[in-house]
Scaffold this active site. Structure first.
Site, PDB file in Angstrom:
ATOM      1  CG  ASP A 141      -1.974  -1.091   1.153  1.00 19.82           C
ATOM      2  OD1 ASP A 141      -2.123  -1.712   0.078  1.00 19.82           O
ATOM      3  OD2 ASP A 141      -2.633  -1.342   2.178  1.00 19.82           O
ATOM      4  N   GLY A 142       2.055   1.176   0.560  1.00 16.32           N
ATOM      5  CA  GLY A 142       2.931   2.344   0.611  1.00 16.32           C
ATOM      6  C   GLY A 142       3.322   2.863  -0.759  1.00 16.32           C
ATOM      7  CG  ASN A 241      -4.087   5.957   3.710  1.00 16.06           C
ATOM      8  OD1 ASN A 241      -5.005   5.666   2.960  1.00 16.06           O
ATOM      9  ND2 ASN A 241      -3.245   5.047   4.173  1.00 16.06           N
ATOM     10  CD  GLU A 242      -3.301   7.882   7.769  1.00 14.23           C
ATOM     11  OE1 GLU A 242      -2.291   8.009   7.032  1.00 14.23           O
ATOM     12  OE2 GLU A 242      -3.850   6.800   7.979  1.00 14.23           O
ATOM     13  CG  ASP A 271      -1.960   9.068  23.113  1.00 15.57           C
ATOM     14  OD1 ASP A 271      -1.646   9.751  24.103  1.00 15.57           O
ATOM     15  OD2 ASP A 271      -1.816   7.834  23.062  1.00 15.57           O
ATOM     16  CB  THR A 282      -9.415   0.341   5.578  1.00 14.93           C
ATOM     17  OG1 THR A 282      -8.778   0.954   4.446  1.00 14.93           O
ATOM     18  CG2 THR A 282     -10.892   0.183   5.278  1.00 14.93           C
ATOM     19  CB  ALA A 283      -4.939   3.321   7.053  1.00  7.59           C
ATOM     20  CE1 TYR A 284      -3.029   5.363  14.936  1.00 11.49           C
ATOM     21  CE2 TYR A 284      -1.882   7.215  13.909  1.00 11.49           C
ATOM     22  CZ  TYR A 284      -2.199   6.464  15.035  1.00 11.49           C
ATOM     23  OH  TYR A 284      -1.677   6.822  16.246  1.00 11.49           O
TER      24      TYR A 284
END
Length: 408
Positions: A141-142, A241-242, A271, A282-284
């Site tokens: 994915d990267g 992504n984010e 945090d 669907t990631a972090y």
């Protein structure tokens, strides 16, 4: 009815889609907000994401091949793919310069005739945004996130092969790459438009001078926009992504204010906070408890990271809003921000981060269609809703229950 979207002048692809029921637009009273016939309920249609197709207005001639760096297992697939593109399809292949510095590639004399036909570039130095017809990624994915970072404007269609560890965003298997690449070149492929975030970071200069030469700062990186009247510098990013704002190395809670269209909606004490696209859900964000959202849904997810509150739930806001994040006046420490895991930097009092949906999505080519591929990834990569199935009642017990009901 057929509609097309051309992302930028001079690029040879567009997106085509048909209405779901094939009815005429006038008979339906317009599409998605058009005029409604008198005395009739509004009957506009909802776009079917499974029917979005890639079409070429002219045959593609150039392709960017992105390979995961420092992965020996990708050397042979990389060579096979590039040889096929150059020799069989007569394509102009662009490759990042550092990908060719691997000794196994540099020292391979048999690969020399193919390698000599490559066009090379360096990240942050060369602008290839108007030279590429489509992109092929080899890795995880990267590699797709990296491809997104190379194009701060319109992005060519991306075909991603699963040769990494997770592969949620890389649906293609490499075994039969020849036929799959041929289908893409012919325009026989489904596409999902993955929305990106347009992020604007405004910082106080604080006496630091930035040397600029021909629009480039240190190491050739595009210099931030400087406003000498206000003493601020501005940087912009396109994020797939984010955006993650966290407390960094500090032991204190992060304390940041979140504004939506200029109105303070909450203060995050914990945090940090994740602002993600549906692709990033669907990631972090998923690890932090957010809902998983299909990439065709126009939305932005706001997800706290370990909030010091029992009632702080993740939220979903419309794609058209603008979020602004700043340090709270009461914050005891600074915060840190990263964009798809890159360009990490410190945020201080007086700095701000503005986030909205970008007008430049990333067109991701599908194996089947946008819906089927997404659920396949949920099942194969994240093992969504995997559970041992409940056993049915034995036939004897079912018969006894029926007899009991008859007697009653």
């Amino acid at each position: 009815m057929l509609w097309t979207r051309r992302p930028s002048p001079g690029r040879g692809w567009c997106l085509a889609s048909h209405v779901t029921d094939g009815a005429d637009q006038e008979a339906r009273g317009g599409v998605m907000g058009g005029p409604t016939p008198p005395g009739d309920a509004w009957r506009g249609h909802i776009q079917d994401p499974a029917r979005q197709r890639l079409t070429w207005s002219k045959p593609p001639r150039s392709v960017l091949v992105i390979k995961k760096i420092r992965d020996a297992s990708l050397l042979q697939p990389f060579k096979e793919l590039c040889a096929h593109l150059v020799q069989e399809n007569n394509m102009v292949v662009y490759v990042e310069k550092k990908a060719l510095e691997d000794p196994a590639i540099a020292g391979d004399e048999s690969f020399g005739p193919v390698k000599r036909k490559f066009c090379t570039f360096q990240e942050d130095y060369d602008d290839i945004s108007n030279q590429i017809d489509f992109i092929i990624c080899l890795g995880g994915d990267g590699t797709l996130l990296y491809a997104s970072s190379l194009f701060q404007g319109s992005v060519p269609p991306v075909m991603a092969f699963h040769l990494g560890s997770l592969g949620f965003l890389t649906p293609f298997n490499f075994e039969n790459f020849q036929s799959q690449v041929a289908q893409v070149i012919e325009g026989n492929a489904a596409v999902v438009l993955r929305s990106r975030l347009k992020v604007r970071v405004v910082k106080e200069l604080r006496g630091k001078k930035v040397a600029v030469h021909n629009g480039l700062g240190e190491n050739g990186v595009p210099a931030p926009s400087l406003d000498t009247d206000t003493g601020k510098q501005t940087m912009q990013y396109q994020v797939l992504n984010e955006v993650v704002i966290d407390r960094g190395p500090s032991s204190y809670l992060s304390n940041v204010d979140v504004y939506l269209d200029g109105h303070l909606i909450t203060t995050v004490q914990g945090d940090g906070v994740i602002v993600s696209t549906p692709t990033g859900s669907t990631a972090y964000a998923a690890a932090a408890g957010a809902s998983m959202v299909h990439p065709n849904v126009p939305a932005i997810m706001v997800t706290p990271i370990c909030p010091h509150s029992l009632s702080f739930r993740p939220i979903v806001v419309p794609a058209g809003v603008e979020l602004q994040i700043t340090l709270s006046p009461e914050a005891r420490n600074t915060a840190w921000v990263s964009f798809d895991g890159r360009k990490r930097q410190e945020i201080r009092h007086g700095d701000s981060i503005s986030i909205t949906t970008s007008c430049y999505p990333l067109p991701s080519i599908c194996v089947r269609d946008a819906v089927s591929d997404w659920f396949e990834s949920l099942a194969q990569c994240l093992h969504w809703n995997v559970r041992k199935k409940q056993a049915h009642f034995p036939e004897e017990e079912e018969g006894e229950e029926e007899e009991g009901e008859e007697e009653g």
